[in-house]
Design a protein around this motif. Structure first.
Motif, PDB file in Angstrom:
ATOM      1  N   ALA A  34     -27.998   0.548 -22.222  1.00  0.00           N
ATOM      2  CA  ALA A  34     -28.735  -0.079 -21.139  1.00  0.00           C
ATOM      3  C   ALA A  34     -29.996  -0.763 -21.449  1.00  0.00           C
ATOM      4  O   ALA A  34     -30.312  -1.681 -21.145  1.00  0.00           O
ATOM      5  CB  ALA A  34     -29.156   1.306 -20.378  1.00  0.00           C
ATOM      6  N   LEU A  35     -30.501  -0.402 -22.684  1.00  0.00           N
ATOM      7  CA  LEU A  35     -31.505  -0.980 -23.498  1.00  0.00           C
ATOM      8  C   LEU A  35     -31.190  -2.492 -23.973  1.00  0.00           C
ATOM      9  O   LEU A  35     -31.916  -3.481 -23.438  1.00  0.00           O
ATOM     10  CB  LEU A  35     -32.445  -0.361 -24.571  1.00  0.00           C
ATOM     11  CG  LEU A  35     -33.558  -0.874 -25.264  1.00  0.00           C
ATOM     12  CD1 LEU A  35     -34.624  -1.145 -24.019  1.00  0.00           C
ATOM     13  CD2 LEU A  35     -33.976  -0.171 -26.275  1.00  0.00           C
ATOM     14  N   GLN A  36     -30.225  -2.602 -24.702  1.00  0.00           N
ATOM     15  CA  GLN A  36     -29.624  -3.824 -24.922  1.00  0.00           C
ATOM     16  C   GLN A  36     -29.246  -4.684 -23.848  1.00  0.00           C
ATOM     17  O   GLN A  36     -29.579  -6.015 -23.995  1.00  0.00           O
ATOM     18  CB  GLN A  36     -28.508  -3.625 -26.047  1.00  0.00           C
ATOM     19  CG  GLN A  36     -28.611  -2.984 -27.192  1.00  0.00           C
ATOM     20  CD  GLN A  36     -29.893  -3.475 -27.799  1.00  0.00           C
ATOM     21  OE1 GLN A  36     -29.941  -4.785 -28.042  1.00  0.00           O
ATOM     22  NE2 GLN A  36     -30.838  -2.596 -28.202  1.00  0.00           N
ATOM     23  N   MET A  37     -28.693  -4.358 -22.670  1.00  0.00           N
ATOM     24  CA  MET A  37     -28.497  -5.144 -21.562  1.00  0.00           C
ATOM     25  C   MET A  37     -29.698  -5.305 -21.136  1.00  0.00           C
ATOM     26  O   MET A  37     -29.792  -6.503 -20.476  1.00  0.00           O
ATOM     27  CB  MET A  37     -27.645  -4.272 -20.555  1.00  0.00           C
ATOM     28  CG  MET A  37     -26.170  -4.111 -20.940  1.00  0.00           C
ATOM     29  SD  MET A  37     -25.516  -3.057 -19.659  1.00  0.00           S
ATOM     30  CE  MET A  37     -25.148  -4.187 -18.163  1.00  0.00           C
ATOM     31  N   ALA A  38     -30.783  -4.750 -20.894  1.00  0.00           N
ATOM     32  CA  ALA A  38     -32.177  -5.216 -20.429  1.00  0.00           C
ATOM     33  C   ALA A  38     -32.754  -6.322 -21.127  1.00  0.00           C
ATOM     34  O   ALA A  38     -33.408  -6.959 -20.541  1.00  0.00           O
ATOM     35  CB  ALA A  38     -32.971  -3.825 -20.234  1.00  0.00           C
TER      36      ALA A  38
END
Length: 73
Positions: A34-38
């Motif tokens: 999720a952090l990488q997508m953000a």
């Protein structure tokens, strides 16, 4: 009284251990989907990558600046 719950000696973190902790935090964050997508989609704005880097620093600080944590050269 200083409010500590025990009289155990304070463990000191070596510079090498601190570097390994920082690297480990970075690895965990880099695997957080999720952090990488953000970051990729700039969900936090144009400076999302910088915010991610600051998160790494803040987590490291939370572990190393806690009461009793010290570095040893």
């Amino acid at each position: 009284m200083d409010g500590s719950s025990s009289n155990a000696p304070v463990q000191q973190l070596t510079a090498e251990a601190a570097a390994q902790l920082q690297e480990g935090i970075g690895l965990v964050l880099s695997r957080w989907t999720a952090l990488q997508m953000a970051i990729e989609n700039e969900w936090g704005g144009r400076d999302t990558g910088e915010k991610s880097n600051q998160l790494n620093v803040d987590i490291f600080s939370a572990f190393t600046q806690s009461k009793g944590a010290k570095f040893k050269n």
